[in-house]
Structure formats: structure tokens, C-alpha cells
Design an enzyme around this catalytic site. Structure first.
Site, short mmCIF file in Angstrom:
data_model
loop_
_atom_site.label_atom_id
_atom_site.label_comp_id
_atom_site.label_asym_id
_atom_site.label_seq_id
_atom_site.Cartn_x
_atom_site.Cartn_y
_atom_site.Cartn_z
N ARG A 183 -14.61 1.79 -11.43
CA ARG A 183 -15.50 2.31 -10.39
C ARG A 183 -15.31 3.80 -10.14
NH1 ARG A 183 -14.18 -2.99 -8.58
NH2 ARG A 183 -12.39 -2.04 -7.57
N GLU B 228 1.28 -5.91 -8.15
CA GLU B 228 1.95 -6.91 -7.34
C GLU B 228 2.36 -8.11 -8.18
OE1 GLU B 228 -1.19 -7.62 -4.57
OE2 GLU B 228 -1.29 -5.48 -4.18
#
Length: 180
Positions: A63, A100
Site C-alpha cells: 500500500r 509478532e
């Protein structure tokens, strides 16, 4: 908050409990579907960087490409792509960074920048800062300077923008959302 900021914030969609329970995901795709919001976002960045002396716009997959390409076009600057590993042809530099749930890597072509270039890096959102810190490292390895990291959204509670600033790079985000 200005009218433009209020309008853009009203277009960004909040999706609760995605990708996991307790997280509010800030979906920027409605901004790209709304020509008025997209123009407001791009115009804000174009005005900010119009007379700064930057020489290149770098954009992070994917993006970030949408914002960076418009800004680079309007400022008549070269666009440098920073992509996920294995997506760029030719000789590349690669950097791994922590997620993560594991590791990821980004790449940049070795001929994309040279010493003396002054770069602004675009991404849609700053979360933990891992991707952007890896991008900064790639740009520095080619001898170029990062003038600023620019994003549509900052999630300051995840401390990514602070990590980037702690590395000596200024951060500019149009919007910030407190809380996860």
C-alpha cells in the site's frame, strides 16, 4: 483536527477483533476507493515535500506504493520500490525483520540509490516499525540518507514511530490512532 484530517479519518474503516481478538484493525483501503480522500492524502504529502530538496521517494510493498507513486509523480522524482523478498529482479540487498509471529524480509535493487540521495520512505501505516527500520537500513547501506518516514496512519501505542525516531529519522503521519 482540520477538516481534511476529519474527513480522511471518517473514511478509514475500523475492523474490531482482526486479525485477532482485542485488535482494532485500521483499514485504509476505503481511502483508495474515495477519490476525495485520496486527493486530500496525496495533496497533504505533496505540499509537505514540494520544496524540501529530497531526491527520491521510496515506497514499501504494497500500500505504500499507492501513496508513494502519486507523490513521486507529482514531484517529478524517481520512485524506489522496497518489496517482499523474491519480488524484484536483478541484484538486490535484503533485510530481515521481526514480526509478532516470525520473521519476514524486504529487498531493494542495488542500483536504486547512490550516496548523496535524500529519500522519503512511504508506507500506509506505522505499527511496530520493523519493516520501516529494515527499509532505512537498506537505504543507508546504499549510502543514501533518509530524510523522513511518511505514513497515512501511526499507531503510537505499538511504538514503531518512536523506534524510528530513536534511530534518528523523523516521522510524519497524517493520522494517529491511540489504543490497539
Amino acid at each position: 483536527m482540520s477538516y481534511d484530517e476529519f474527513y480522511i479519518k471518517s473514511v478509514v474503516r475500523a475492523i474490531p477483533d482482526w486479525p485477532e481478538a482485542g485488535v482494532i484493525f485500521r483499514d485504509v483501503t476505503p481511502v483508495f476507493k474515495d477519490p476525495r480522500a485520496m486527493r486530500m492524502v496525496c495533496d497533504a504529502f505533496i505540499q509537505r515535500y514540494m520544496r524540501t530538496g529530497i531526491t527520491h521517494i521510496a515506497s514499501v510493498d504494497a500500500r505504500g506504493f499507492l501513496l508513494g507513486s502519486v507523490v513521486a509523480y507529482q514531484l517529478n522524482l524517481p520512485l524506489v520500490l522496497i518489496r517482499k523478498k523474491g519480488k524484484l529482479p536483478g541484484t538486490t540487498l535484503s533485510r530481515e525483520y521481526q514480526l509478532e509471529y516470525g520473521k519476514a524480509a524486504i529487498e531493494m535493487q542495488t542500483d536504486a540509490l547512490e550516496p548523496g540521495n535524500r529519500v522519503v520512505i512511504f508506507d500506509d501505516l506505522i505499527a511496530t516499525g520493523g519493516t520501516l527500520l529494515a527499509a532505512i537500513s537498506l537505504i543507508h547501506e546504499l549510502g543514501a540518507e533518509v530524510e523522513e518516514v511518511a505514513a497515512l496512519i501511526d499507531l503510537p501505542d505499538l511504538e514503531g514511530s518512536q523506534r524510528i525516531q530513536d534511530s534518528g529519522i523523523p516521522v510524519h503521519a497524517l493520522l494517529a490512532y491511540e489504543g490497539l
